[in-house]
Design a protein around this motif. Sequence first.
Motif, mmCIF file in Angstrom:
data_model
loop_
_atom_site.group_PDB
_atom_site.id
_atom_site.type_symbol
_atom_site.label_atom_id
_atom_site.label_comp_id
_atom_site.label_asym_id
_atom_site.label_seq_id
_atom_site.Cartn_x
_atom_site.Cartn_y
_atom_site.Cartn_z
ATOM 1 N N ILE A 60 -10.385 72.713 -19.327
ATOM 2 C CA ILE A 60 -9.963 71.351 -18.984
ATOM 3 C C ILE A 60 -9.037 70.825 -20.070
ATOM 4 N N CYS A 61 -9.264 71.264 -21.320
ATOM 5 C CA CYS A 61 -8.503 70.663 -22.419
ATOM 6 C C CYS A 61 -8.415 71.592 -23.623
ATOM 7 N N GLY A 62 -7.258 71.575 -24.269
ATOM 8 C CA GLY A 62 -7.079 72.355 -25.497
ATOM 9 C C GLY A 62 -7.466 71.588 -26.743
ATOM 10 N N VAL A 63 -7.691 70.277 -26.621
ATOM 11 C CA VAL A 63 -8.036 69.470 -27.796
ATOM 12 C C VAL A 63 -9.554 69.371 -27.958
ATOM 13 N N CYS A 64 -10.252 69.181 -26.829
ATOM 14 C CA CYS A 64 -11.711 69.021 -26.924
ATOM 15 C C CYS A 64 -12.457 70.081 -26.120
ATOM 16 N N PRO A 65 -11.996 71.352 -26.157
ATOM 17 C CA PRO A 65 -12.703 72.371 -25.371
ATOM 18 C C PRO A 65 -14.174 72.482 -25.779
ATOM 19 N N GLY A 67 -16.229 70.157 -26.716
ATOM 20 C CA GLY A 67 -17.029 69.127 -26.034
ATOM 21 C C GLY A 67 -17.415 69.603 -24.641
ATOM 22 N N HIS A 68 -16.433 70.139 -23.905
ATOM 23 C CA HIS A 68 -16.729 70.594 -22.540
ATOM 24 C C HIS A 68 -17.651 71.813 -22.550
ATOM 25 N N GLY A 69 -17.385 72.763 -23.454
ATOM 26 C CA GLY A 69 -18.279 73.932 -23.548
ATOM 27 C C GLY A 69 -19.701 73.483 -23.849
ATOM 28 N N GLU A 428 -21.274 64.104 -26.738
ATOM 29 C CA GLU A 428 -20.174 63.220 -27.109
ATOM 30 C C GLU A 428 -19.019 64.124 -27.552
ATOM 31 N N ALA A 429 -17.931 64.126 -26.809
ATOM 32 C CA ALA A 429 -16.715 64.776 -27.294
ATOM 33 C C ALA A 429 -16.087 63.824 -28.311
ATOM 34 N N ALA A 430 -15.040 64.282 -29.000
ATOM 35 C CA ALA A 430 -14.429 63.427 -30.016
ATOM 36 C C ALA A 430 -14.069 62.055 -29.444
ATOM 37 N N ARG A 431 -13.623 62.027 -28.170
ATOM 38 C CA ARG A 431 -13.163 60.765 -27.580
ATOM 39 C C ARG A 431 -14.259 59.965 -26.910
ATOM 40 N N GLY A 432 -15.487 60.473 -26.901
ATOM 41 C CA GLY A 432 -16.572 59.647 -26.370
ATOM 42 C C GLY A 432 -17.541 60.381 -25.472
ATOM 43 N N ALA A 433 -18.335 59.584 -24.744
ATOM 44 C CA ALA A 433 -19.442 60.100 -23.930
ATOM 45 C C ALA A 433 -18.939 61.078 -22.872
ATOM 46 N N LEU A 434 -19.519 62.271 -22.879
ATOM 47 C CA LEU A 434 -19.096 63.317 -21.946
ATOM 48 C C LEU A 434 -20.325 63.883 -21.253
ATOM 49 N N GLY A 435 -20.301 63.910 -19.915
ATOM 50 C CA GLY A 435 -21.424 64.462 -19.157
ATOM 51 C C GLY A 435 -20.962 65.480 -18.130
ATOM 52 N N ILE A 451 -18.066 63.683 -15.909
ATOM 53 C CA ILE A 451 -17.548 62.331 -16.226
ATOM 54 C C ILE A 451 -17.155 62.365 -17.696
ATOM 55 N N VAL A 452 -15.892 62.093 -17.950
ATOM 56 C CA VAL A 452 -15.232 62.463 -19.199
ATOM 57 C C VAL A 452 -14.865 61.175 -19.968
ATOM 58 N N PRO A 453 -14.826 61.240 -21.307
ATOM 59 C CA PRO A 453 -14.568 60.029 -22.079
ATOM 60 C C PRO A 453 -13.370 59.214 -21.590
ATOM 61 N N THR A 454 -12.238 59.899 -21.399
ATOM 62 C CA THR A 454 -11.050 59.122 -21.024
ATOM 63 C C THR A 454 -11.139 58.620 -19.586
ATOM 64 N N THR A 455 -12.013 59.213 -18.771
ATOM 65 C CA THR A 455 -12.203 58.641 -17.431
ATOM 66 C C THR A 455 -12.852 57.262 -17.579
ATOM 67 N N PRO A 497 -6.305 58.404 -25.750
ATOM 68 C CA PRO A 497 -6.568 58.900 -24.390
ATOM 69 C C PRO A 497 -6.205 60.370 -24.215
ATOM 70 N N CYS A 498 -6.937 61.043 -23.362
ATOM 71 C CA CYS A 498 -6.568 62.403 -22.947
ATOM 72 C C CYS A 498 -6.671 62.456 -21.433
ATOM 73 N N ILE A 499 -5.512 62.417 -20.794
ATOM 74 C CA ILE A 499 -5.514 62.351 -19.330
ATOM 75 C C ILE A 499 -5.783 63.729 -18.729
ATOM 76 N N ALA A 500 -5.439 64.791 -19.464
ATOM 77 C CA ALA A 500 -5.785 66.141 -18.989
ATOM 78 C C ALA A 500 -7.284 66.205 -18.726
ATOM 79 N N CYS A 501 -8.072 65.661 -19.670
ATOM 80 C CA CYS A 501 -9.526 65.591 -19.499
ATOM 81 C C CYS A 501 -9.910 64.626 -18.384
ATOM 82 N N ALA A 502 -9.280 63.453 -18.434
ATOM 83 C CA ALA A 502 -9.730 62.360 -17.567
ATOM 84 C C ALA A 502 -9.615 62.720 -16.090
ATOM 85 N N VAL A 503 -8.584 63.481 -15.724
ATOM 86 C CA VAL A 503 -8.423 63.829 -14.307
ATOM 87 C C VAL A 503 -9.135 65.143 -13.965
HETATM 88 NI NI1 NFE Z 1 -8.840 66.292 -23.571
HETATM 89 FE FE1 NFE Z 1 -11.741 65.106 -24.258
HETATM 90 C C1 NFE Z 1 -12.380 64.565 -25.826
HETATM 91 C C2 NFE Z 1 -13.332 65.201 -23.392
HETATM 92 S S1 NFE Z 1 -11.319 63.139 -23.572
HETATM 93 S S2 NFE Z 1 -9.710 65.375 -25.146
HETATM 94 O O1 NFE Z 1 -12.624 64.301 -26.851
HETATM 95 O O2 NFE Z 1 -14.294 65.354 -22.861
HETATM 96 O O3 NFE Z 1 -11.514 62.552 -22.083
#
Ligand code: NFE
Length: 504
Positions: A60-65, A67-69, A428-435, A451-455, A497-503
């Motif tokens: 989903i993202c190269g910045v907060c992978p 968090g998602h993992g 919690e990913a760097a940008r916030g609550a991640l589920g 449901i992602v922080p930037t969402t 914001p990270c819209i790659a994550c948010a969408v």
């Molecule tokens: Ni694509 Fe991410 C972080 C997540 S933000 S950066 O931190 O999850 O929506």
Amino acid sequence: MAKTIKIDPISRIEGHLAIRVEIEANRVSKAFSSGEMFRGFETILAGRHPLDAQQITQRICGVCPIGHGMASILAQDAAYGITPPDNGRLLRNLILGANYIQSHITHFYLLSALDFVDLKAVAQYQGNDPQLLDIKRWIQSQVTSKANFPGAPFLPRYEGKYLGSSELNILAIKHYLEALEMRALAHKMAAIFCGKIPHAATLVPGGVTEKVTALNIAAYKSMLQRLQEFINSAYLPDVIGVAGAFPEYFDMGKGCGNYLVYGVFPESADGSKKLFPAGVATSGKLTALEVDKITEDVMYSLYSSPSGLRPDEGQTNPSPRKNGAYSWLKAPRYKQTVMEVGPLARLMIIYLQGDRPPVNKMIDDLLQQFNRKPGDLNSVLGRHAARAIECKIVADSCAAWLEQLLPDKPAFLDFAIPARAKGVGLTEAARGALGHWLEISDHKISRYQCIVPTTWNCSPRDDKGNPGAIEQALVGTPIADDANPLEAARVVRSFDPCIACAVH
Ligand code: NFE
């Protein structure tokens, strides 16, 4: 009559975000935030082997992978009924901690600093630092350049008030260059325990597959020490420097004032004690998190799925031509209320709980230095300061977690994947609550919702018409020059914001 300004795309963030603001009497009166692409990860996951989830969602993202993992393996831990051994818990903290440090340094220096720092000041540089001289030569050559975009990627920019002191500007540019090395170093530090980055290979349900050895502990430690030096000697003072030069940004970007935190970095074997505890603060009042009160509205989102679903019953049916909808982000709400997530939310929960005196002291010292009140943290500068303070807390905690590792002891345990199961992974990913919400049927993924922080932060209006967190934070922002809406860009970027994550 209101004038409309569109910032599309807003640069120096992750992903594709369009911001439309209406201006009346030189202030933003309404704001609309639009995520401009659909990605479909939740759909891709349906029908897959459950162990694909932590690999696929990291893409989903190269910045907060990480968090998602992490959310994915926590959802699987819950579904399989397993808890990692201490080494596994600690390695997960160390890998995610490295990712936070990387992300926060990247955000302040490489994404946000050029909102405040005047890069052109390097033309006055008289010293002999080879990197600064390179930039000086480059800037000078750009002045006479016939290229299509002279000065790219730094110019053109919105013109307005930047840092005035050439000394501070040059120091900040030097730190900007160092930050490139520091973010690479933080990535290398993560990779010691996660194999490769981005998109870690060693994150698995039940723990982490990398071995704990005296050698990799020492390697991580030496890199961490350099990062701690940078955070203490550059990042924190630079944020203070920006706050001193732009104090009006303690009064700008005031958001909904409601904060949501799922909690992260478990510090006890059963995970109940966390470095950043879970909690909800609504207008300054703390309550315990009730996960089943989270829903996603889609009235203004480009989906035909029913609105107001909980994520464990969530659906993702894209509808690109839906009437009235203006974003590919859904609108998550907690008890139907708009929430801000991220470093400021995490620190506000600790601050309001009041049982962590060193953290409260760091925040109080900052407020005292600028003669400000806790409510002023709900601002552009509050978010930047919270991120910098958090970066220090995480780096210092990584040093403590390293000491707790037990070399040559296991870092994961074995497990069986049941035919049917459900699991929720909250982190919690760097940008916030991640589920991540996972459902398994017939040994395969039958439902996957994120449901992602930037969402949370960048959501469009909900079914009741309530604007999302960034949309609210933009309202009231003074815009000195319609052609250079620098103030609005600063408000948006303060959320990282990270819209790659948010969408997703
Ligand atoms: Ni694509 Fe991410 C972080 C997540 S933000 S950066 O931190 O999850 O929506």
